[in-house]
Design a protein around this motif. Structure first.
Motif, mmCIF file in Angstrom:
data_model
loop_
_atom_site.group_PDB
_atom_site.id
_atom_site.type_symbol
_atom_site.label_atom_id
_atom_site.label_comp_id
_atom_site.label_asym_id
_atom_site.label_seq_id
_atom_site.Cartn_x
_atom_site.Cartn_y
_atom_site.Cartn_z
ATOM 1 N N GLY A 116 0.699 -1.062 0.088
ATOM 2 C CA GLY A 116 0.118 0.037 0.088
ATOM 3 C C GLY A 116 0.849 1.186 0.048
ATOM 4 N N GLU A 117 0.353 2.354 0.827
ATOM 5 C CA GLU A 117 1.230 3.538 0.903
ATOM 6 C C GLU A 117 2.752 3.024 1.394
ATOM 7 O OE1 GLU A 117 0.760 7.788 1.522
ATOM 8 O OE2 GLU A 117 -0.997 6.579 2.417
ATOM 9 N N PRO A 118 3.729 3.804 0.834
ATOM 10 C CA PRO A 118 5.242 3.547 1.369
ATOM 11 C C PRO A 118 5.088 3.946 2.773
ATOM 12 C CG PRO A 118 4.980 4.741 -0.969
ATOM 13 C CD PRO A 118 3.597 4.647 -0.417
ATOM 14 N N ARG A 171 6.068 7.623 3.984
ATOM 15 C CA ARG A 171 4.710 8.520 3.760
ATOM 16 C C ARG A 171 3.987 8.171 4.978
ATOM 17 N NH1 ARG A 171 2.709 8.878 -2.371
ATOM 18 N NH2 ARG A 171 4.805 9.259 -3.414
ATOM 19 N N GLN A 172 3.771 7.203 5.458
ATOM 20 C CA GLN A 172 2.831 6.828 6.610
ATOM 21 C C GLN A 172 3.650 7.425 7.889
ATOM 22 O OE1 GLN A 172 1.683 2.760 7.066
ATOM 23 N NE2 GLN A 172 2.523 2.191 5.095
ATOM 24 N N GLU A 177 -1.877 18.923 4.357
ATOM 25 C CA GLU A 177 -1.166 17.568 4.512
ATOM 26 C C GLU A 177 0.229 17.841 3.847
ATOM 27 O OE1 GLU A 177 -2.203 14.540 5.147
ATOM 28 O OE2 GLU A 177 -3.954 15.939 6.103
ATOM 29 N N VAL A 232 4.126 15.931 -0.820
ATOM 30 C CA VAL A 232 4.815 14.228 -1.200
ATOM 31 C C VAL A 232 4.817 14.330 -2.605
ATOM 32 C CG1 VAL A 232 3.862 11.884 -1.671
ATOM 33 C CG2 VAL A 232 2.906 13.150 0.418
#
Length: 88
Positions: A11-13, A16-17, A84, A87
């Motif tokens: 899923g999300e790297p 990034r989490q 946010e 990214v």
């Protein structure tokens, strides 16, 4: 800061989490504007991630204008990060 569980299986790297988790803690006031974050090695251990992953996450926050990193000084919070993280 309590240990955060990250989804390392896809899923999300992970970096990034981690950036989102750090931003949430900054927004929550754990590190107010002007605060210096813990040393990278300590923060990486606390989060259960590698320093490389942590540095990638901090890079996202720095590009987003939330923190400013200074060699041999540390990572300073420069805004509460109302949006946010950027990214790339």
């Amino acid at each position: 800061m309590k240990n955060t569980a990250f989804n390392k299986s896809g899923g999300e790297p992970l970096y990034r989490q981690v950036s989102v988790a750090l931003l949430e803690r900054i927004k929550a006031g754990d590190w107010p504007v002007g605060a210096i974050l813990p040393k990278e090695i300590d923060l990486a251990k606390l989060l259960g991630v590698s320093r490389v992953t942590l540095r990638q996450a901090l890079g996202i926050l720095e590009n987003g204008g939330v923190v400013h990193r200074v060699r041999k000084v540390g990572t300073k919070v420069i805004t509460a990060g109302m949006g946010e993280p950027y990214v790339p």
